[in-house]
Design an enzyme around this catalytic site. Sequence first.
Site, PDB file in Angstrom:
ATOM      1  N   LYS A   1       7.431  -1.738   3.331  1.00 20.42           N
ATOM      2  CA  LYS A   1       8.014  -2.999   2.857  1.00 20.42           C
ATOM      3  C   LYS A   1       9.536  -3.025   3.056  1.00 20.42           C
ATOM      4  CE  LYS A   1       4.341  -3.995  -0.495  1.00 20.42           C
ATOM      5  NZ  LYS A   1       4.060  -4.366  -1.910  1.00 20.42           N
TER       6      LYS A   1
ATOM      7  N   PHE B   1       4.261 -13.904 -10.170  1.00 21.14           N
ATOM      8  CA  PHE B   1       5.172 -13.166  -9.286  1.00 21.14           C
ATOM      9  C   PHE B   1       5.107 -13.613  -7.830  1.00 21.14           C
ATOM     10  CE2 PHE B   1       1.276 -10.528  -9.653  1.00 21.14           C
ATOM     11  CZ  PHE B   1       0.924 -10.387  -8.306  1.00 21.14           C
TER      12      PHE B   1
ATOM     13  N   HIS C   1       2.551  -1.152   1.222  1.00 25.96           N
ATOM     14  CA  HIS C   1       1.293  -1.846   0.958  1.00 25.96           C
ATOM     15  C   HIS C   1       0.128  -0.974   1.418  1.00 25.96           C
ATOM     16  CE1 HIS C   1      -1.767  -5.032   0.974  1.00 25.96           C
ATOM     17  NE2 HIS C   1      -2.135  -4.564   2.158  1.00 25.96           N
TER      18      HIS C   1
ATOM     19  N   GLU D   1      -6.494  -7.859   7.137  1.00 26.56           N
ATOM     20  CA  GLU D   1      -5.042  -7.641   7.178  1.00 26.56           C
ATOM     21  C   GLU D   1      -4.604  -7.047   8.515  1.00 26.56           C
ATOM     22  OE1 GLU D   1      -4.777  -7.060   2.327  1.00 26.56           O
ATOM     23  OE2 GLU D   1      -4.412  -5.335   3.616  1.00 26.56           O
TER      24      GLU D   1
HETATM   25  N1  UDP Z   1       3.744  -7.462  -7.524  1.00 26.84           N
HETATM   26  C1  UDP Z   1       4.811  -7.908  -8.293  1.00 26.84           C
HETATM   27  N2  UDP Z   1       4.641  -8.007  -9.655  1.00 26.84           N
HETATM   28  C2  UDP Z   1       3.472  -7.684 -10.277  1.00 26.84           C
HETATM   29  C3  UDP Z   1       2.391  -7.242  -9.490  1.00 26.84           C
HETATM   30  C4  UDP Z   1       2.556  -7.137  -8.121  1.00 26.84           C
HETATM   31  O1  UDP Z   1       5.873  -8.215  -7.769  1.00 26.84           O
HETATM   32  O2  UDP Z   1       3.384  -7.798 -11.508  1.00 26.84           O
HETATM   33  C5  UDP Z   1       3.898  -7.345  -6.054  1.00 26.84           C
HETATM   34  C6  UDP Z   1       4.003  -5.899  -5.572  1.00 26.84           C
HETATM   35  O3  UDP Z   1       4.888  -5.860  -4.445  1.00 26.84           O
HETATM   36  C7  UDP Z   1       2.575  -5.613  -5.166  1.00 26.84           C
HETATM   37  C8  UDP Z   1       2.141  -6.952  -4.565  1.00 26.84           C
HETATM   38  O4  UDP Z   1       2.765  -7.913  -5.418  1.00 26.84           O
HETATM   39  O5  UDP Z   1       2.490  -4.524  -4.274  1.00 26.84           O
HETATM   40  C9  UDP Z   1       0.655  -7.199  -4.517  1.00 26.84           C
HETATM   41  O6  UDP Z   1       0.116  -7.013  -5.812  1.00 26.84           O
HETATM   42  P1  UDP Z   1      -1.231  -6.190  -6.022  1.00 26.84           P
HETATM   43  O7  UDP Z   1      -1.652  -6.399  -7.435  1.00 26.84           O
HETATM   44  O8  UDP Z   1      -2.202  -6.565  -4.950  1.00 26.84           O
HETATM   45  O9  UDP Z   1      -0.748  -4.668  -5.885  1.00 26.84           O
HETATM   46  P2  UDP Z   1      -1.041  -3.576  -4.742  1.00 26.84           P
HETATM   47  O10 UDP Z   1      -2.425  -3.829  -4.207  1.00 26.84           O
HETATM   48  O11 UDP Z   1       0.031  -3.754  -3.685  1.00 26.84           O
HETATM   49  O12 UDP Z   1      -0.908  -2.258  -5.455  1.00 26.84           O
HETATM   50 MG    MG Z   2      -3.328  -5.547  -3.556  1.00 24.18          MG
END
Ligand code: UDP
Ligand code: MG
Length: 139
Positions: free
Chosen positions: A11, A59, A117, A128
Amino acid sequence: MATNRTFTMIKPDAYQAGNSGAIIKMIEEAGFRIVAAKLTRLTPERAGEFYAVHKERPFYKDLCSYMSSGPIIAMILEKDNAVADFRKLIGATNPANAEPGTIRKLFAKSIEANAIHGSDSDENAAIEGAFFFSGMEQF
Ligand code: UDP
Ligand code: MG
């Protein structure tokens, strides 16, 4: 059935901090083979499309501007049990909750700017990967 591929992005925060090399080293040392890689930058619209599943979340808007704030490195990775093993290697979404030694524990700045990610399912890994790369059948 578990497939052997997952999708990742280094990222903008991690790229900007100069941590791409260290992260890729950890990925390779964990047994993943890079089968596609691309340095690119998302527009806010494309970031929004990639994260469309989160569009009702509070978010989402910030996430789209953060993910388009600088270059990323998109990669398709191969290993047995790739999706689950990679999620283990990167650690929890919030680095405060990530296990010691995980990529997010080592490199994430915050729950948003969390360095990397990793796809959460085989189905999403395929979707993806296709979002960034075409013609992957040849590898
Ligand atoms: N994110 C954020 N705030 C939150 C949760 C997620 O900014 O409370 C962002 C973070 O960059 C995260 C992405 O949104 O990696 C996607 O969220 P997800 O819940 O899918 O998490 P991941 O699968 O990346 O662990
Ligand atoms: Mg995710």
